[in-house]
Design an enzyme around this catalytic site. Structure first.
Site, mmCIF file in Angstrom:
data_model
loop_
_atom_site.group_PDB
_atom_site.id
_atom_site.type_symbol
_atom_site.label_atom_id
_atom_site.label_comp_id
_atom_site.label_asym_id
_atom_site.label_seq_id
_atom_site.Cartn_x
_atom_site.Cartn_y
_atom_site.Cartn_z
ATOM 1 N N GLY A 18 16.235 9.343 8.702
ATOM 2 C CA GLY A 18 16.023 9.698 10.108
ATOM 3 C C GLY A 18 15.652 11.163 10.249
ATOM 4 N N THR A 147 20.839 16.099 8.090
ATOM 5 C CA THR A 147 21.279 14.885 8.765
ATOM 6 C C THR A 147 21.911 15.246 10.095
ATOM 7 O OG1 THR A 147 22.962 13.158 8.843
ATOM 8 C CG2 THR A 147 23.321 14.904 7.258
ATOM 9 N N VAL A 148 21.514 14.537 11.132
ATOM 10 C CA VAL A 148 22.147 14.768 12.433
ATOM 11 C C VAL A 148 23.622 14.381 12.404
ATOM 12 C CG1 VAL A 148 20.072 14.583 13.848
ATOM 13 C CG2 VAL A 148 21.394 12.517 13.346
ATOM 14 N N ASP A 149 23.969 13.494 11.480
ATOM 15 C CA ASP A 149 25.340 12.973 11.458
ATOM 16 C C ASP A 149 26.360 13.975 10.944
ATOM 17 O OD1 ASP A 149 24.679 10.475 12.498
ATOM 18 O OD2 ASP A 149 23.996 9.770 10.548
ATOM 19 N N ARG A 197 27.128 6.444 13.391
ATOM 20 C CA ARG A 197 27.556 5.091 13.040
ATOM 21 C C ARG A 197 28.939 5.131 12.369
ATOM 22 N NH1 ARG A 197 25.552 -0.189 14.266
ATOM 23 N NH2 ARG A 197 23.854 1.043 15.108
ATOM 24 N N GLU A 250 27.953 5.476 18.896
ATOM 25 C CA GLU A 250 27.392 4.138 18.662
ATOM 26 C C GLU A 250 28.240 3.354 17.661
ATOM 27 O OE1 GLU A 250 23.583 4.208 16.592
ATOM 28 O OE2 GLU A 250 24.184 5.956 15.430
ATOM 29 N N TYR A 300 16.875 8.282 20.292
ATOM 30 C CA TYR A 300 15.994 9.277 19.656
ATOM 31 C C TYR A 300 15.877 10.588 20.447
ATOM 32 C CZ TYR A 300 13.993 6.227 15.997
ATOM 33 O OH TYR A 300 13.783 5.445 14.882
ATOM 34 N N LEU A 301 16.078 10.504 21.776
ATOM 35 C CA LEU A 301 15.932 11.738 22.564
ATOM 36 C C LEU A 301 16.826 12.839 21.993
ATOM 37 C CD1 LEU A 301 15.881 10.505 26.299
ATOM 38 C CD2 LEU A 301 14.072 10.382 24.571
ATOM 39 N N GLN A 302 18.028 12.452 21.552
ATOM 40 C CA GLN A 302 18.987 13.470 21.105
ATOM 41 C C GLN A 302 18.571 14.156 19.822
ATOM 42 O OE1 GLN A 302 22.958 11.426 19.863
ATOM 43 N NE2 GLN A 302 21.557 9.764 20.343
#
Lengths: 423, 423
Positions: A18, A147-149, A197, A250, A300-302
């Site tokens: 991603g 990674t955004v996570d 997730r 999410e 996806y906006l974030q």
């Protein structure tokens, strides 16, 4: 000349998984630093659509891009060369793919492999390094964290996360002001669904709005959903403040592991509805308390919201890209540049280094002491951790009302090998 | 002194309906202009939670707020005094409420009524003006236009809309770059749901990303949804570009009038699921073409996003607020300041004036010639209309990583009348 070109090897860079608001800032750091070291690094090739570009020998010659275009990557969200979701299997299960990668690297005199991604790609990066060494033609493989996570181990934070955190905190604050205005006769509960997730770092950022006086409930993937306690918490906040905001990850799930977003929702045709967690949470509030609600799913906006990126994050993304090249030039291999925090207030950090063997396939979750005892908020320790990561703004240039983002030429490099079939 | 205070009358200001990123800029324009005319206007009272504050005599003394706090309203989203969804019935059906409004205005020596809202509140504003005149104590009622939906007549555009338009265009562009990066192996279709129950102006703004090279399909409330044609259009775009973005209006509906968002979706317990249009559209694409998708529902985020407000919109919002006070001081009544466009390129406008009798309860839809013949995009005429409205950035100040937004003291004015029961 011929001898020189043999000692001067090319570099390969690819984006994986991603994409984020700042992964291109890392690309910018890699390419600009390589260009500044032309005596040691030849061409910088990029994989079209990530590692698939390497496997299919679909390489992009970044040398065809102007300095201005590369500089613009620093403020362009998404993956400028294309990314992919393609996890290489283990070397034992698919030696063919690793050998192909190395064959492509050899065919194009690639001695440096910069792989920009999360845990899976750190693993691939590590294996390429090991295998190429065992095959007698070592490739220096450096992983560039992204990674955004925010779930990579060792590094204090992960480029991509700070900007999502800022987006979520700012958006949640703005929407909460909206709900506060409307609560007397209309919406009393606003639910915002965010990514994450397995790890709740992004949802945690929504918890920062508590410092702005907003009543907020955060639902983490790390804490199994307790509907009764949740409803009671919302009820308390609405009674006290007249409204509240809920940030739901999410990955929020029931004690049995079922995601909230997947609780058997079906559409009119009986098809499973791929709904979000937000409408489910909103429905629970409506049924239990009767409050009017609104919900949003940022999706996806974030992770694409470069317009509200964290300046700290952009700088760190650039620096880990630049550091990857410097580490390679210092002779390091199978490592990842990391962000080492040395102080919270004032925020200070330096770029460190971690061996890929310790990075690959390890996920970092929210520590329990970052989540309040009731499971619905973040602690002062978590706020001390998060706050520096959203510091500073770094707005892109705008033209004609819209942000100016780079779309590269992405000129293909001539192929030298037979075609390779992805299986 | 006593005589002066009798000739110098107070003003009442209230916010109505859904709030926006810039309605407080209008409040700022009203209050700052009134303060600049202290010789003619006494106190400025605001209704707590809109017109309900007037009915219940719950008035806020804006005079207790510092000049700095009022100035900060210009960059604060939401409704600083609270808004409400409360439509007064007709004078015939509920004369009691109108008489109560006028009684409260008389009790507090209110001679100016500034009502900041959409079509419904224009109607209320008009009736108050008419009724107070018939009752022998005329109140000058000026409507200040506000609605993200851009559906007020006469005025070229409506404050609130330009900022949503900019948010939607920028967000759709960023998410489209993301999808473009991922399309090779993952998401090929991204669906963004935006506001607009009856009019497609907000969705139209998403169509602007076509100018940035993005393949986009727009679904308007004005065009009944044709699933077969829609799927064919998505198929064509994905085949040509590898991906596409869909902007769907919440008001998009089937030919029989049923909203896409309401097509009988039920959750695991058989409860009607209050889903969005976006997941429905995404599901249609998945079933027909098999593409992996992502979807987002922007909801309140879009109308609260002061951080990416249009500078043009902020300026216009302030100016209509200021103009409302000036019009009142010039002796006008039952009017609304309007935005009169005099040139597209370069964009020029002036503040005009419309009689409320022509504004109230009229909705302005997208003209057919703003929508492409196939119903899935916007025409050059529409782009010429929209483009100026998203011009310019006007970022709020940030502190500690977050935007600085005003939370007012909202000090209550002493009541003078018996309580009034809302029915």
């Amino acid at each position: 000349m011929a001898a020189a070109s043999r000692t001067k090897r090319n570099a390969f860079y690819a984006q994986s998984g991603g994409v984020t608001a700042v992964i291109n800032a890392s690309a910018c750091g890699v390419i600009e630093t390589a260009r500044a070291n032309k005596d040691r690094i030849g061409k910088v090739y990029a994989g079209r659509n990530g590692i698939i570009g390497a496997l299919t020998e679909d390489l992009i010659d970044t040398g065809k891009e102007s300095a201005a275009a590369i500089a613009l990557l620093r403020s362009t969200p998404s993956g400028a060369f294309g990314s992919c979701r393609y996890k290489l299997k283990s070397v034992e299960a698919n030696r063919r793919e690793y050998e192909r990668l190395i064959a492509v690297f050899q065919a194009h005199n690639i001695g440096f492999f910069f792989y920009n991604g999360g845990g899976d790609s750190a693993d691939t990066c590590y294996k390429v390094s090991q295998l190429s060494e065992s095959m007698g033609d070592p490739i220096q493989a450096i992983h560039v964290p992204k990674t955004v996570d925010n779930d990579l181990p060792i590094t204090d934070c992960c480029p991509g996360f700070g900007s999502v955190a800022k987006y979520v905190a700012v958006s949640a604050l703005e929407a909460s002001f909206d709900v506060r205005s409307m609560a007397k006769t209309s919406t009393k509960v606003f639910v915002l669904e965010v990514m994450g997730r397995h790890a709740g770092w992004i949802a945690a950022a929504g918890g920062l709005i508590e410092d702005e006086g907003i009543p907020v409930v955060v639902l983490f993937p790390e804490i199994p959903f307790d509907e009764k306690k949740f409803v009671a918490r919302v009820d308390t906040l609405v009674k006290k403040h007249g409204y509240c905001t809920v940030i739901v990850s999410e990955g929020c799930h029931h004690p049995d592991g079922t995601f909230l977003a997947e609780q058997g929702t079906k559409d009119a045709f009986g098809h499973a509805q791929l709904g979000g967690a937000a409408p489910v949470v909103a429905g629970i509030v409506k049924r239990a308390l009767g409050h009017k609600f609104h919900w949003a799913v940022a999706d996806y906006l974030q992770r694409a919201a470069r317009h509200i990126a964290s300046k700290t994050d952009v700088e760190q993304a650039y620096k880990v890209g630049a550091a990857a090249v410097k580490l390679a030039l210092q002779g390091h291999n199978a490592v990842m540049p990391t962000i080492e925090r040395t102080s919270d207030t004032p925020y200070k950090y330096r770029i460190g280094m971690a061996p890929l063997a310790s990075v690959a396939n390890v996920e970092k979750f929210m520590p329990r002491n970052f989540i309040t005892p009731d499971g619905f908020g973040i602690t002062p320790a978590c706020k001390r951790y998060l706050r520096p990561l959203i510091q500073g703004e770094d707005a892109p240039k705008f033209r004609n009302g819209m942000p100016v983002y780079a779309t590269l030429k992405n000129v293909a490099v001539d192929k030298k090998l037979p075609a390779f079939e992805l299986r």
